[in-house]
Scaffold this motif. Structure first.
Motif, PDB file in Angstrom:
ATOM      1  N   ASN A 127       0.831  -1.205   0.000  1.00 62.66           N
ATOM      2  CA  ASN A 127       0.000   0.000   0.000  1.00 62.66           C
ATOM      3  C   ASN A 127       0.865   1.255   0.000  1.00 62.66           C
ATOM      4  O   ASN A 127       0.589   2.223  -0.719  1.00 62.66           O
TER       5      ASN A 127
ATOM      6  N   ASP B 281      -9.126   0.104   5.842  1.00 59.80           N
ATOM      7  CA  ASP B 281      -8.799  -0.873   4.804  1.00 59.80           C
ATOM      8  C   ASP B 281      -8.896  -2.235   5.476  1.00 59.80           C
ATOM      9  O   ASP B 281      -8.057  -2.589   6.311  1.00 59.80           O
TER      10      ASP B 281
ATOM     11  N   LYS C 229     -11.627  -3.207  -2.983  1.00 54.88           N
ATOM     12  CA  LYS C 229     -10.387  -2.657  -3.539  1.00 54.88           C
ATOM     13  C   LYS C 229      -9.476  -3.708  -4.146  1.00 54.88           C
ATOM     14  O   LYS C 229      -8.793  -3.447  -5.121  1.00 54.88           O
ATOM     15  N   ASN C 230      -9.419  -4.912  -3.591  1.00 55.82           N
ATOM     16  CA  ASN C 230      -8.559  -5.966  -4.122  1.00 55.82           C
ATOM     17  C   ASN C 230      -9.148  -7.326  -3.776  1.00 55.82           C
ATOM     18  O   ASN C 230      -9.711  -7.518  -2.698  1.00 55.82           O
TER      19      ASN C 230
ATOM     20  N   GLY D 186     -11.594  -4.026   1.271  1.00 57.10           N
ATOM     21  CA  GLY D 186     -12.322  -2.853   0.813  1.00 57.10           C
ATOM     22  C   GLY D 186     -12.040  -1.642   1.683  1.00 57.10           C
ATOM     23  O   GLY D 186     -11.326  -1.727   2.691  1.00 57.10           O
ATOM     24  N   PHE D 187     -12.601  -0.526   1.279  1.00 54.40           N
ATOM     25  CA  PHE D 187     -12.485   0.728   2.018  1.00 54.40           C
ATOM     26  C   PHE D 187     -13.828   1.084   2.649  1.00 54.40           C
ATOM     27  O   PHE D 187     -14.878   0.975   2.007  1.00 54.40           O
TER      28      PHE D 187
ATOM     29  N   ILE E 150      -9.596   6.833  -1.747  1.00 53.35           N
ATOM     30  CA  ILE E 150     -10.347   5.716  -2.323  1.00 53.35           C
ATOM     31  C   ILE E 150     -10.381   5.840  -3.841  1.00 53.35           C
ATOM     32  O   ILE E 150     -10.098   4.883  -4.575  1.00 53.35           O
TER      33      ILE E 150
ATOM     34  N   ALA F  14      -7.069   5.039  -5.424  1.00 55.56           N
ATOM     35  CA  ALA F  14      -6.723   3.614  -5.383  1.00 55.56           C
ATOM     36  C   ALA F  14      -7.492   2.797  -6.406  1.00 55.56           C
ATOM     37  O   ALA F  14      -7.096   1.662  -6.715  1.00 55.56           O
ATOM     38  N   LEU F  15      -8.595   3.352  -6.944  1.00 52.19           N
ATOM     39  CA  LEU F  15      -9.391   2.632  -7.936  1.00 52.19           C
ATOM     40  C   LEU F  15      -8.981   2.953  -9.370  1.00 52.19           C
ATOM     41  O   LEU F  15      -9.587   2.431 -10.316  1.00 52.19           O
TER      42      LEU F  15
ATOM     43  N   GLN G 202      -4.305   0.196  -9.385  1.00 50.04           N
ATOM     44  CA  GLN G 202      -4.691  -1.192  -9.102  1.00 50.04           C
ATOM     45  C   GLN G 202      -3.636  -2.166  -9.625  1.00 50.04           C
ATOM     46  O   GLN G 202      -3.282  -3.140  -8.958  1.00 50.04           O
TER      47      GLN G 202
END
Length: 366
Positions: free
Chosen positions: A61, A103, A146-147, A278-279, A295, A298-299, A304
């Protein structure tokens, strides 16, 4: 039943139709309470405090998200590593969370929402989430995915005859694959009832709502061969490397270092159980605007992709795969794995986790 499967066609379309499109601030990982930010005096509008789990995940991160975000926006990102849900919830309920952004896995975010501890997300402030191909199940009112990661089957490759397991039915076939097994304990996440049902012939798209009675009957058949119910991500790889077990469920990516060192281990992806981190934004957050900005940052597909190259978790934005080198794309949301696995039904598990865990503990002791 809640449909929590990845929208496969939309995800694949997203992969194929991408339009390419202040000094770096410090990132502080805080592992103890004394080092964590306290009160308004230690928090400015130019500082965002994020809770993540630290370790290699936190380092990824920092490298792929926090430092580039700080460089672009001038907003400093500090990190707190609060491990326990109860501790985070207590801070939120007291109205003084030490973090502006959480997170964590989507199941935990659902629990926060049920406890009225998170803000309802305003998707008008998340431009990079719009029309991005993110699965609907990850676009919730209380958090956004998020992942992806997945629980898969890992096995030793030096078996007599060179046979390799291809499904969870093979995990249960102790004649064809004699040797010890290992499975996840509820202390590490939801009990692996889905794998038992898949081994018993339940189709991927008919898993939920889980037939709990049937799952435990199937678990009975392999119980005597389970050498350990593991509680952390490192243990399955260690058990496999030492030859204490032949097969184990595992969080994909955790044994990668062992494999790179030459350990005779491999994965099979059939029946993979996908989950997502996720956030979420806690109630009482002091820098909500910066939380939304991080957020959204990060998208971005390229962000990503950068994170996936730093840590083996799959993008939730399909366009990210256009930026990933082929050798780095063996991930939970990779196109080749979309049809062989399933998404954990967060709503079902949040509602049933306590009862299932109690039954599992009684089963394990019997």
């Amino acid at each position: 039943m809640t449909d929590v499967r990845i929208g496969r066609r939309a995800f694949l379309r997203g992969i194929g139709t991408v339009a390419a499109g202040a000094a770096a601030a410090s990132v502080t990982a805080c592992g103890d309470d004394d080092a964590q930010p306290r009160g308004n005096a230690s928090r400015s509008s130019k500082t965002l405090v994020v809770r993540d789990i630290g370790g290699a995940y936190g380092e990824a991160n920092r490298k792929a998200v926090y430092e580039p975000f700080s460089k672009e926006t001038g907003i400093r990102v500090d990190v707190v590593n609060i491990p326990r849900y109860a501790q985070m919830l207590a801070q939120i309920k007291e109205g003084r969370p030490q973090f502006d952004l959480i997170d964590i896995d989507m199941s935990a975010l659902a629990r926060f929402a049920r406890a009225d501890a998170t803000l309802e997300l305003d998707y008008d402030r998340l431009a990079n989430a719009r029309n991005a191909g993110i699965a609907e199940s990850l676009l919730t009112s209380y958090g956004i995915g998020k992942n992806y990661w997945a629980s898969v089957m890992a096995y030793r490759t030096d078996q007599p005859g060179g046979r390799a397991p291809r499904s969870w039915a093979d995990f249960w076939d102790t004649r064809a694959f004699p040797g010890g097994r290992a499975m996840q304990s509820p202390d590490a996440g939801p009990p692996e009832l889905e794998f038992a049902l898949l081994a018993d012939g339940v189709p991927l798209d008919r898993l939920y709502p889980l037939d709990v009675d049937r799952a435990f009957r199937v678990l009975d058949a392999v119980k005597d061969d389970v050498r350990e119910f593991w509680v952390d991500g490192a243990t399955p790889g260690d058990l496999l490397e030492r030859g204490q077990v032949l097969l184990s469920s595992v969080w994909h990516g955790r044994p990668n270092a062992l494999i790179k060192r030459g350990a005779p281990l491999a994965y099979q992806w059939n029946g993979a159980r996908r989950q997502s981190s996720g956030f979420g934004i806690p109630k009482g957050a002091r820098n909500v605007d910066a939380a939304y900005r991080l957020i959204d940052f990060a998208l971005r597909p390229e962000v990503q992709s950068d994170f996936a190259q730093a840590y083996p978790m799959g993008p939730v934005v399909p366009a990210a795969y256009r930026y990933l080198p082929r050798e780095a794309a063996d991930l939970a949301s990779s196109p080749e794995h979309l049809y062989t696995g399933f998404d954990l039904d967060v709503d079902w598990w949040v509602k049933n986790m306590e009862a299932v865990t109690k039954r599992w503990q009684e089963w394990a002791r019997s």
